[in-house]
Each structure stands twice: as C-alpha cells, then as structure tokens.
Design a protein around this motif. Structure first.
Motif, PDB file in Angstrom:
ATOM      1  N   HIS A   5     -12.987  -1.061  -2.415  1.00 26.95           N
ATOM      2  CA  HIS A   5     -12.557   0.293  -2.074  1.00 26.95           C
ATOM      3  C   HIS A   5     -11.061   0.271  -1.792  1.00 26.95           C
ATOM      4  N   THR A   6     -10.383   1.354  -2.176  1.00 26.01           N
ATOM      5  CA  THR A   6      -8.949   1.485  -1.951  1.00 26.01           C
ATOM      6  C   THR A   6      -8.678   2.810  -1.252  1.00 26.01           C
ATOM      7  N   TRP A   7      -7.821   2.769  -0.245  1.00 24.46           N
ATOM      8  CA  TRP A   7      -7.401   3.962   0.472  1.00 24.46           C
ATOM      9  C   TRP A   7      -5.879   3.994   0.550  1.00 24.46           C
ATOM     10  N   VAL A   8      -5.309   5.180   0.495  1.00 26.85           N
ATOM     11  CA  VAL A   8      -3.891   5.367   0.775  1.00 26.85           C
ATOM     12  C   VAL A   8      -3.810   5.748   2.248  1.00 26.85           C
ATOM     13  N   ILE A   9      -3.060   4.964   2.997  1.00 29.74           N
ATOM     14  CA  ILE A   9      -2.933   5.155   4.442  1.00 29.74           C
ATOM     15  C   ILE A   9      -1.518   5.647   4.722  1.00 29.74           C
ATOM     16  N   PRO A  10      -1.368   6.687   5.553  1.00 27.98           N
ATOM     17  CA  PRO A  10      -0.016   7.146   5.886  1.00 27.98           C
ATOM     18  C   PRO A  10       0.808   6.007   6.501  1.00 27.98           C
ATOM     19  N   PRO A  11       2.059   5.859   6.110  1.00 30.46           N
ATOM     20  CA  PRO A  11       2.902   4.778   6.651  1.00 30.46           C
ATOM     21  C   PRO A  11       3.372   5.115   8.070  1.00 30.46           C
ATOM     22  N   ASP A  12       2.419   5.178   8.962  1.00 27.63           N
ATOM     23  CA  ASP A  12       2.653   5.556  10.359  1.00 27.63           C
ATOM     24  C   ASP A  12       1.759   4.664  11.210  1.00 27.63           C
ATOM     25  N   VAL A  23     -12.066  -1.006   7.404  1.00 24.33           N
ATOM     26  CA  VAL A  23     -12.468  -2.412   7.367  1.00 24.33           C
ATOM     27  C   VAL A  23     -13.837  -2.578   8.021  1.00 24.33           C
ATOM     28  N   THR A  24     -14.058  -1.932   9.145  1.00 26.21           N
ATOM     29  CA  THR A  24     -15.353  -2.024   9.815  1.00 26.21           C
ATOM     30  C   THR A  24     -16.470  -1.542   8.897  1.00 26.21           C
ATOM     31  N   GLU A  56       4.413   4.373   0.260  1.00 28.07           N
ATOM     32  CA  GLU A  56       2.986   4.479   0.533  1.00 28.07           C
ATOM     33  C   GLU A  56       2.387   3.113   0.849  1.00 28.07           C
ATOM     34  N   VAL A  57       1.357   3.120   1.678  1.00 25.53           N
ATOM     35  CA  VAL A  57       0.622   1.907   2.004  1.00 25.53           C
ATOM     36  C   VAL A  57      -0.786   2.064   1.446  1.00 25.53           C
ATOM     37  N   HIS A  58      -1.214   1.078   0.682  1.00 28.00           N
ATOM     38  CA  HIS A  58      -2.566   1.081   0.134  1.00 28.00           C
ATOM     39  C   HIS A  58      -3.350  -0.041   0.793  1.00 28.00           C
ATOM     40  N   LEU A  59      -4.552   0.277   1.225  1.00 32.26           N
ATOM     41  CA  LEU A  59      -5.479  -0.698   1.792  1.00 32.26           C
ATOM     42  C   LEU A  59      -6.577  -0.920   0.764  1.00 32.26           C
ATOM     43  N   VAL A  60      -6.795  -2.166   0.390  1.00 34.77           N
ATOM     44  CA  VAL A  60      -7.858  -2.521  -0.544  1.00 34.77           C
ATOM     45  C   VAL A  60      -8.788  -3.486   0.184  1.00 34.77           C
ATOM     46  N   HIS A  73      -0.878  -3.120   0.341  1.00 29.25           N
ATOM     47  CA  HIS A  73       0.212  -2.975  -0.624  1.00 29.25           C
ATOM     48  C   HIS A  73       1.237  -1.996  -0.053  1.00 29.25           C
ATOM     49  N   ASP A  74       2.501  -2.274  -0.263  1.00 29.65           N
ATOM     50  CA  ASP A  74       3.545  -1.307   0.052  1.00 29.65           C
ATOM     51  C   ASP A  74       4.609  -1.387  -1.029  1.00 29.65           C
ATOM     52  N   GLU A  75       5.585  -0.505  -0.973  1.00 30.14           N
ATOM     53  CA  GLU A  75       6.606  -0.421  -2.008  1.00 30.14           C
ATOM     54  C   GLU A  75       7.861  -1.218  -1.680  1.00 30.14           C
ATOM     55  N   GLY A  76       7.865  -1.909  -0.546  1.00 29.24           N
ATOM     56  CA  GLY A  76       9.022  -2.710  -0.154  1.00 29.24           C
ATOM     57  C   GLY A  76       9.141  -3.969  -0.992  1.00 29.24           C
ATOM     58  N   LEU A  77      10.362  -4.426  -1.173  1.00 28.55           N
ATOM     59  CA  LEU A  77      10.598  -5.597  -2.006  1.00 28.55           C
ATOM     60  C   LEU A  77      10.730  -6.888  -1.206  1.00 28.55           C
TER      61      LEU A  77
END
Length: 124
Positions: A5-12, A23-24, A56-60, A73-77
């Motif tokens: 499963h993948t979710w987009v989580i607000p970067p907050d 995760v639970t 954006e932050v993605h949780l897989v 995952h995030d967009e930072g290098l």
C-alpha cells in the motif's frame, strides 16, 4: 500472500500519527514488539523526510509472509547518514534506531522515476 500500500502523507510533522496508523494497519497479526518497532522506525524515517527532504512524502508499506518492509520517499536529493554516536549534539540519532532495530535498511533512488530518495527498512 503479499500486499503493498502507498499513501501520500503531508510533509508536516503533525502527520506522524497518520504514518503510525497506516503501519499499524499493515501489521495485523504481527507480534506487538514488531508492531511497536515498525511504528517507531516509520515515524523516524518520516520525520527525517520532513526535516531534511523536500516535496511530497510517500509512505509505502509492503507485507509478505513473516516480513514487513516500509519505505519513505521524498523529493530531496541529500542522502541520510548515520550520526556519530559520540556526538554531543541533541537529535540526529533516528537512523541509529533504524540500524539497531531493523533487520535490514538502506537508501536508494525512488523507484517511480521521480527525483528524490527512498529510505527503507525491513523487519522479519
């Protein structure tokens, strides 16, 4: 049987509760110690993505028989590094927790072709 499963989580940082909840939900049937470790480590990776990454932050969360893999995952290098344990600096020890509690972990490029990084851990 496996599931992912993948979710987009607000970067907050206030969204860390959403990370723990997802995760639970993926850990149904796993030992309480495994669930606690997965929640803690996922929160650490998410917090690092918010503090040191960008976009954006993605949780897989992937579940296979007897194993759980969590990716953030995030967009930072920038690449995360283990903090020196002898450092007197407050904070910065989240990856030390990941290193101590996970069976395996690592850093790589995002698998979706987008710029940024993926930090992951697995627990058996």
């Amino acid at each position: 049987m496996s599931s992912e499963h993948t979710w987009v989580i607000p970067p907050d940082l206030a969204a860390a509760g959403d990370v723990r909840r997802h995760v639970t939900g993926a850990c149904t049937g796993m030992s309480p110690d495994t669930v606690d470790a997965a929640r803690l480590l996922a929160t650490e990776l998410f917090s690092n993505a918010v503090r040191h990454g960008s976009g954006e932050v993605h949780l897989v969360v992937a579940r296979e028989v007897g194993a759980l893999r969590v990716e953030v995952h995030d967009e930072g290098l920038g690449q995360p590094e283990l903090a020196d344990p002898s450092s007197a600096a407050e904070g910065g020890m989240g990856l030390r927790l990941v290193d101590a509690l996970a069976n395996d972990w690592g850093v790589g490029t995002r698998g979706d072709g987008q710029p940024g990084k993926r930090v992951w851990f697995s627990i058996l």
